[in-house]
Enzyme design. Structure first.
Site, PDB file in Angstrom:
ATOM      1  CE1 TYR A  36      16.147 -31.024  15.336  1.00  0.00           C
ATOM      2  CE2 TYR A  36      14.677 -32.446  14.109  1.00  0.00           C
ATOM      3  CZ  TYR A  36      14.892 -31.552  15.133  1.00  0.00           C
ATOM      4  OH  TYR A  36      13.845 -31.183  15.928  1.00  0.00           O
ATOM      5  CE  LYS A 151      13.544 -29.559  12.210  1.00  0.00           C
ATOM      6  NZ  LYS A 151      12.586 -29.584  13.323  1.00  0.00           N
TER       7      LYS A 151
HETATM    8  N1  PDD Z   1       9.691 -30.629  14.812  1.00  0.00           N
HETATM    9  N2  PDD Z   1       8.786 -25.937  16.625  1.00  0.00           N
HETATM   10  C1  PDD Z   1       9.575 -26.916  17.079  1.00  0.00           C
HETATM   11  C2  PDD Z   1      10.286 -26.716  18.359  1.00  0.00           C
HETATM   12  C3  PDD Z   1       9.692 -28.108  16.344  1.00  0.00           C
HETATM   13  O1  PDD Z   1      10.508 -29.092  16.807  1.00  0.00           O
HETATM   14  C4  PDD Z   1       8.956 -28.278  15.143  1.00  0.00           C
HETATM   15  C5  PDD Z   1       9.034 -29.516  14.306  1.00  0.00           C
HETATM   16  C6  PDD Z   1       8.142 -27.224  14.714  1.00  0.00           C
HETATM   17  C7  PDD Z   1       7.385 -27.298  13.424  1.00  0.00           C
HETATM   18  O2  PDD Z   1       8.283 -27.125  12.352  1.00  0.00           O
HETATM   19  P1  PDD Z   1       7.967 -27.732  10.911  1.00  0.00           P
HETATM   20  O3  PDD Z   1       6.612 -27.237  10.538  1.00  0.00           O
HETATM   21  O4  PDD Z   1       8.995 -27.148  10.028  1.00  0.00           O
HETATM   22  O5  PDD Z   1       8.021 -29.207  11.049  1.00  0.00           O
HETATM   23  C8  PDD Z   1       8.079 -26.067  15.473  1.00  0.00           C
HETATM   24  C9  PDD Z   1       9.970 -31.757  13.971  1.00  0.00           C
HETATM   25  C10 PDD Z   1       8.825 -32.278  13.187  1.00  0.00           C
HETATM   26  C11 PDD Z   1      10.696 -32.808  14.789  1.00  0.00           C
HETATM   27  O6  PDD Z   1      11.577 -32.412  15.517  1.00  0.00           O
HETATM   28  O7  PDD Z   1      10.412 -33.992  14.658  1.00  0.00           O
END
Ligand code: PDD
Length: 287
Positions: A36, A151
């Site tokens: 995702y 992710k």
């Molecule tokens: N999550 N680390 C983890 C484990 C995360 O789930 C996320 C973001 C980040 C930050 O990544 P980014 O800057 O690319 O959003 C780091 C998203 C926002 C979510 O799962 O909703």
């Protein structure tokens, strides 16, 4: 996260979210077999979209799922989804699962048709009280798997960690692996000590956060050096400032860690500079 907006994307078509249907045999549902993305949108414009698509591509490649769309087609679909929900500030959730099989086999059938689903939610700017007060965090041992760089939609680890953080009265879990900082349960982490900002490097232990790169650009604009290196747990516990960063929360100051004040217990001076410049950078990129 705010409630979902009314229109969604399902396999290339914009449909009302209430009418979107997928098979219960979808491997995203049965196995968490999918990838995702969450993309912030400011004033109807997706922010750093290419970086999100690159990460999506890397995740799909790691799972050996063929990317159902080209970058150009993805861009069109994202814009259709934004327009169908009236533009403005929002977050977009995109999921690509391996698709539905004929039954439930761990080993995927060959030539499966991935399922593509997307929906939007309102992204409100952080409330002034939150910016005044900052957020609280609890340090927890990282119970997730060895490929946190992917992710993956299999998020039960972070769900359990968030529940534990809430039980401890904290807004976010900051995860450690032994004496080493991993990342937040859904955020990248920065630590400030003696005026120096540090964040851990990319590795299998953490997601390659896009907002972390934005924060790096903001620090660059402020002529503040960023140390990219492993951060020890004791540096967290003795930090002057801690920040978390993510696509839905931008960068926020952590003012309490394990119920102890971080620094003075209020958003620190470097964070205030970071916040102002972050807003300026968003504006510059939108223009
Ligand atoms: N999550 N680390 C983890 C484990 C995360 O789930 C996320 C973001 C980040 C930050 O990544 P980014 O800057 O690319 O959003 C780091 C998203 C926002 C979510 O799962 O909703």
């Amino acid at each position: 996260m705010a409630d979902a907006l009314p229109n969604s994307l399902l396999n290339g078509v914009i449909v009302p979210l209430i009418d979107a249907r997928i098979s219960p045999l979808d491997r995203g549902f049965l196995f968490g077999d999918g990838i995702y993305e969450v993309v912030p949108v400011y004033a109807g414009r997706p922010f750093r979209l290419d970086a999100h698509f690159d990460r999506l591509q890397d995740g799909l490649a790691a799972l050996e799922i063929a990317n159902p769309h080209s970058h150009a087609r993805w861009t069109e679909l994202v814009h259709e989804l934004i327009d169908a929900n009236g533009g403005g500030d929002m977050g977009i959730y995109l999921e690509i699962s391996r698709g539905a099989g004929k039954g439930r086999d761990f080993l995927p059938e060959r030539g499966m048709q991935p399922t593509v689903f997307g929906f939007c939610f309102r992204l409100a700017p952080p409330k002034p009280e939150l910016l005044q007060r900052g957020i609280s965090a609890a340090t927890l041992e990282d119970i997730r798997w060895q490929r946190c760089d992917i992710k993956s939609v299999a998020l039960v680890g972070p769900v359990m960690l968030k529940i534990e953080a809430r039980r401890r009265g904290a807004d976010e879990a900051i995860l450690v692996r032994g004496e080493r900082l991993a990342e937040g349960s859904s955020s990248a982490v920065f630590v400030v000590r003696d005026g120096r900002v540090a964040t851990p490097p990319a590795s299998h232990e953490r997601l390659p956060s896009i907002t972390r790169l934005v924060v790096a650009d903001v620090l660059d604009a402020l002529k503040l050096p960023l140390e990219v290196r492993e951060v020890r747990r004791d540096e967290l516990l003795t930090a002057d400032e801690i920040w978390i960063a993510s696509s839905t929360r931008e960068a926020l100051p952590v003012t309490s860690l394990d119920s102890q004040a971080v620094g003075e217990g209020e958003p620190g001076p470097l964070w205030r500079r970071l916040f102002d410049e972050f807003q300026a950078l968003k504006q510059r990129e939108a223009d």
